[in-house]
Design a protein around this motif. Sequence first.
Motif, PDB file in Angstrom:
ATOM      1  N   ARG A  98      40.744   6.903  12.178  1.00 14.21           N
ATOM      2  CA  ARG A  98      40.018   6.047  12.960  1.00 14.21           C
ATOM      3  C   ARG A  98      38.934   5.163  11.956  1.00 14.21           C
ATOM      4  N   HIS A 101      35.259   6.206  10.336  1.00 16.97           N
ATOM      5  CA  HIS A 101      35.219   7.804  10.536  1.00 16.97           C
ATOM      6  C   HIS A 101      35.276   8.540   8.964  1.00 16.97           C
ATOM      7  N   ASP A 102      34.486   9.516   8.703  1.00 20.59           N
ATOM      8  CA  ASP A 102      34.749  10.490   7.516  1.00 20.59           C
ATOM      9  C   ASP A 102      35.974  11.322   7.791  1.00 20.59           C
ATOM     10  N   ASP A 125      39.650  13.493  11.441  1.00 22.72           N
ATOM     11  CA  ASP A 125      38.601  12.550  11.608  1.00 22.72           C
ATOM     12  C   ASP A 125      37.447  12.984  12.616  1.00 22.72           C
ATOM     13  N   GLY A 126      37.274  14.054  12.771  1.00 23.27           N
ATOM     14  CA  GLY A 126      36.535  14.611  13.790  1.00 23.27           C
ATOM     15  C   GLY A 126      36.998  15.542  14.500  1.00 23.27           C
TER      16      GLY A 126
END
Lengths: 162, 141
Positions: A98, A101-102, A125-126
């Motif tokens: 996304r 996002h990291d 990503d999360g």
Amino acid sequence: MDDDIQTRLDTIAPLIVDGSPHAVALGFRIDSLTPGRATMSAPFSQALIGDPEAGTLHGGVITALLDHCCGMAAFGGFGARDTPATLDLRIDYMRPARPGHDITAQARCLKSHGLVAFVRATAHDGDIEDPVAIAQAAFMITRASKAAQDRAVRAIREGDGT
Amino acid sequence: MSRVLLDTLMTAPYVARFGVRLEMKGTELTGVLPFSNDLVGNPLIPALHGGAVGAFLEIVASGSLLVSQPMARLPRPIDVAIDYLRPARDQDVFARAIVARSGRRVANVRAEAWQGRTDAPVATLHGHFLITPESSGAAQG
């Protein structure tokens, strides 16, 4: 025994990331490192976008993060003595990351014996239950990696001496 | 050939950041990854980062797909398998790709990277890409 490995990991790990220009260029950081397990992340950056329309990070960032994170897990799996070389790396791209996002990668060394280690990793990503990519890799201790490790140990000793 | 998409691929911030180029000679496409210190993975060997070489092979594979036929969208990697054959030294890397099969949705590509000698590859890639050939329309990715 594991404590010794952990001590070596804690000493050498920062060098393997901060000492790697490519990892620095991509902004990688180690989140956690225990024998045979590694978590690393790559912060989102406009400069590393691969698809300007979608605004998503380039797949190459994920490739490098997975390679590096798997390598760290293999390094611990080998007892944190020799930095291993990647033999092969297979990545399945499940979905685009996304925008904004990291990316975090979690790797686990499933098995290491003698010269070879087998590692699996997930990049997300999360939410790790909804991965961006998964990877499987094999690593090997090579003559080049052994020589590099000897130089690293010497550099650390010399650093302690000053 | 998908000229506009090739430009999109090659001007993406990540690709431009590492200076990747695609050179067309006749019908053959060669990718060039110019050496820079930012590509080094292990400075003690010194060797280029496996991730940088893998990403470069992926870019050349995508580029070869865009050269092979008109596309409505950028190819998207489904999976890639990279074999590391030798440490990539602190020199430029070159790569070429072969589109083994290109269907209506999926293409199968093989790519090879080398440095000094083409007969001593440093890494090979084999991957599947989701493609959208222009003729099939851009309705579905």
